[in-house]
Design a protein around this motif. Structure first.
Motif: not given
Length: 131
Positions: A36-37, A42-43, A87-89, A108-110
């Motif tokens: 999904g997108k 999130g966290g 999170l953006k798309r 995928r998180v920075e």
């Protein structure tokens, strides 16, 4: 690291297929997709719940004061995450339903040490299934 992300995606697909049912007590059915997108936040589950309970005027400050942080193992696996991120798309792997309002996804998180696949909680309303 790509190998680990591929394993997580495969596990998420299997878990989603197993959990995509409507419960007997009338709760909303689990999302019936593996990919999904997400556009939203999130966290850690606790941080997302606190963010959602925060008055609208203080939401930006909450995100700024509680950035997502995770412990990264020598193998490149993220764990023990705290905090929240936007999170953006972002393409995610739908992992599991927490309750009727939140689900767990792999995104995928920075982080401070680079970008990693991380298991995070997101509001269910922020996830759009991809075909």
């Amino acid at each position: 690291m790509r190998y680990h992300f591929a394993l997580i995606l495969a596990a998420a697909a299997a878990s989603t297929a197993a959990n995509a049912q409507t419960s007997a007590n009338g709760e909303t059915a689990a999302l019936q997709c593996a990919i999904g997108k997400v556009t939203g936040v999130g966290g850690s589950e606790q941080s997302v719940r606190e963010y959602l309970a925060t008055p609208e005027r203080d939401k930006y400050r909450y995100i700024a004061d509680n950035p997502i942080q995770c412990r990264i193992s020598d193998e490149g696996r993220a764990s023990a995450c705290t905090g929240i991120t936007t999170l953006k798309r972002e393409q995610v792997s739908v992992y599991d339903q927490i309750d009727s309002t939140m689900i767990t996804v792999v995104a995928r998180v920075e982080l401070d040490h680079g970008t990693y696949p991380v298991l995070i909680a997101v509001p269910r309303k922020d996830v759009q299934c991809q075909e």
